[in-house]
Motif scaffolding. Sequence first.
Motif, short mmCIF file in Angstrom:
data_model
loop_
_atom_site.label_atom_id
_atom_site.label_comp_id
_atom_site.label_asym_id
_atom_site.label_seq_id
_atom_site.Cartn_x
_atom_site.Cartn_y
_atom_site.Cartn_z
N THR A 20 2.06 58.30 3.00
CA THR A 20 1.66 57.68 4.19
C THR A 20 2.33 58.42 5.31
OG1 THR A 20 1.64 55.51 3.15
CG2 THR A 20 1.78 55.59 5.59
N ILE A 21 3.57 59.09 5.16
CA ILE A 21 4.03 59.75 6.12
C ILE A 21 3.09 61.02 6.47
CG2 ILE A 21 6.01 61.15 6.79
CD1 ILE A 21 7.80 59.07 5.49
N ALA A 22 2.95 61.66 5.26
CA ALA A 22 2.19 62.97 5.32
C ALA A 22 0.80 62.69 6.08
CB ALA A 22 1.81 63.35 4.03
N ALA A 23 0.00 61.56 5.93
CA ALA A 23 -1.18 61.18 6.40
C ALA A 23 -0.93 60.90 8.05
CB ALA A 23 -1.93 59.57 5.81
N TRP A 24 0.29 60.39 8.40
CA TRP A 24 0.49 60.03 9.84
C TRP A 24 0.70 61.35 10.57
CZ3 TRP A 24 2.87 55.62 12.45
CH2 TRP A 24 2.22 54.22 12.09
N PHE B 227 -0.91 57.81 24.03
CA PHE B 227 -0.13 57.11 22.72
C PHE B 227 0.00 57.96 21.54
CE2 PHE B 227 -1.58 55.04 18.69
CZ PHE B 227 -0.81 53.89 18.89
N GLY B 228 -1.05 58.99 21.23
CA GLY B 228 -0.65 59.60 20.25
C GLY B 228 0.72 60.73 20.26
N ARG B 229 1.20 60.87 21.72
CA ARG B 229 2.46 61.60 21.92
C ARG B 229 3.72 60.71 21.52
NH1 ARG B 229 -0.26 64.92 25.82
NH2 ARG B 229 -0.34 63.16 27.49
N ALA B 230 3.60 59.49 21.83
CA ALA B 230 4.58 58.46 21.83
C ALA B 230 4.88 58.14 20.23
CB ALA B 230 4.35 57.22 22.62
N VAL B 231 3.59 58.07 19.73
CA VAL B 231 3.91 57.84 18.12
C VAL B 231 4.69 58.83 17.36
CG1 VAL B 231 2.51 57.47 15.94
CG2 VAL B 231 1.92 56.19 17.82
N TYR C 165 -2.32 63.33 11.08
CA TYR C 165 -3.16 62.66 12.07
C TYR C 165 -2.60 62.94 13.56
CZ TYR C 165 -6.27 59.45 14.45
OH TYR C 165 -7.23 59.06 15.46
N PHE C 166 -1.29 62.89 13.55
CA PHE C 166 -0.58 62.96 14.96
C PHE C 166 -0.05 64.17 15.49
CE2 PHE C 166 -0.61 58.16 14.34
CZ PHE C 166 -1.35 57.80 15.33
N ASP C 167 0.20 65.02 14.47
CA ASP C 167 1.08 66.34 14.73
C ASP C 167 0.03 67.48 14.30
OD1 ASP C 167 3.20 67.96 15.31
OD2 ASP C 167 4.32 67.41 14.07
N GLU C 168 0.71 68.59 14.37
CA GLU C 168 -0.11 69.71 14.19
C GLU C 168 0.64 70.67 12.95
OE1 GLU C 168 -0.37 73.80 16.73
OE2 GLU C 168 -1.88 72.72 17.25
N VAL C 169 0.58 69.83 12.00
CA VAL C 169 1.09 70.30 10.54
C VAL C 169 0.03 70.63 9.61
CG1 VAL C 169 2.86 68.87 11.05
CG2 VAL C 169 1.17 68.06 9.81
#
Length: 303
Positions: A275-279, A226-230, A282-286
Motif C-alpha cells: 500500500t505504501i508503494a502504491a501511494w 493536495f498531492g504535495r501535502a500528502v 501515485y504521489f511521488d516521482e519513484v
Amino acid sequence: MTTDHVWRQIEQLLATATHRVILIAPFIKKEVFQAALDVIPAGVEQITCVTRWSVPEVAAGVSDPEIAELAEQDGRASVMLCHNLHAKLYAADDLYLVGSANLTGKATGRVPAANIELLVELSAAHPEVQRVITAINAGSVPGTLELAQQMREQANLMLADEDSPRVVVPGQDEQPERWLPETRNPERLYRVYNGHHQHIGSDVLAGVLRDLAHLDVGPGLAEQDFGRAVLARLHTMPELQALTEAGRINLADAQAELVAAEGCTGEQAKRTVETIAAWLSYFDEVHLVPIGPWEIRQGKELT
C-alpha cells in the motif's frame, strides 16, 4: 466578575464598529457566531471571519461549518479557512481583542462551566497583530457553502465509523496517533476529499476517510497542492526514512521492520508495504525495481 466577561468584551467591541469587523478563531460555534453578527451595527459593510475546519474537529463538535450559511444570510460576512490557525483575534475597525478565547459558548462564558479565558486590547498597528494577519492572508482559502456541506457530510460518516481516529484537539501536547496508509487505491483520496464518494462502497469509504483524517490536509486545495501535502506527510513516516536519506527503500526490509515494530503478521506487513508503494507511485516521482532486492527508488525510471 461575571462568567460571561469575555463575551461582554467581544460584544462591547463589536458594537463600536463603524466600517469593518474581523473575527478570527479556530473554533466557532454557530450560536455564538450568530450572536456576534447580531451585535455588529447595520452600517458595517465588511465582516471577515477566519476559522478552520477539519473533519475530525467537526465530528467532535468543536467547530460548526454551518457558519457559512449564517454568513450568507447576513449578506455582509465572508468566511475564510486557515488550516494551521491557532490565534484568536477580534477586531472592530482598528482596535483588536487578542487572547485565548474561541468563539464558542464555553470560551466566551455564554454557557455554564465556562473556560477561564483572557482577551486584551491591542491596536491594529501592533507588529504581532500585523504578523498574524499577514500569515493568515497568505494561507487562507474561502469557506464556501459547498465546502461546509462536504465537511458536515464527512463528519457524519466519520461518526458512523467505529474505527475512526480518536480526535485530539490541536494545541494539546500529545503524540499523534500512529498511522499507516489504509486505502489500496490512493487515487480515491482526492475524490473523497472533494466530496465525491457516491460510487465507493461503505467499507472502502471508511478507510479513505480514516486516511484523510490522519493526513490532516487543510480543506479547499487544488489537486496538485493536495498531492504535495500528502507527499509531505508520507515523508514523515519512519518507514520511509531510507527513501528520504538514501534514495531507495528495500521493501523486504520495510516489511520485516513492520513485523518487529508493530507486531503484525507477515501478510499484514506485506499488504502495508504494498500500500505504501502504491501511494508513493501515485504521489511521488519513484519507480519500482521488482527483481533481486525488490525496491522503491527515488526518481524516474531510466529507459
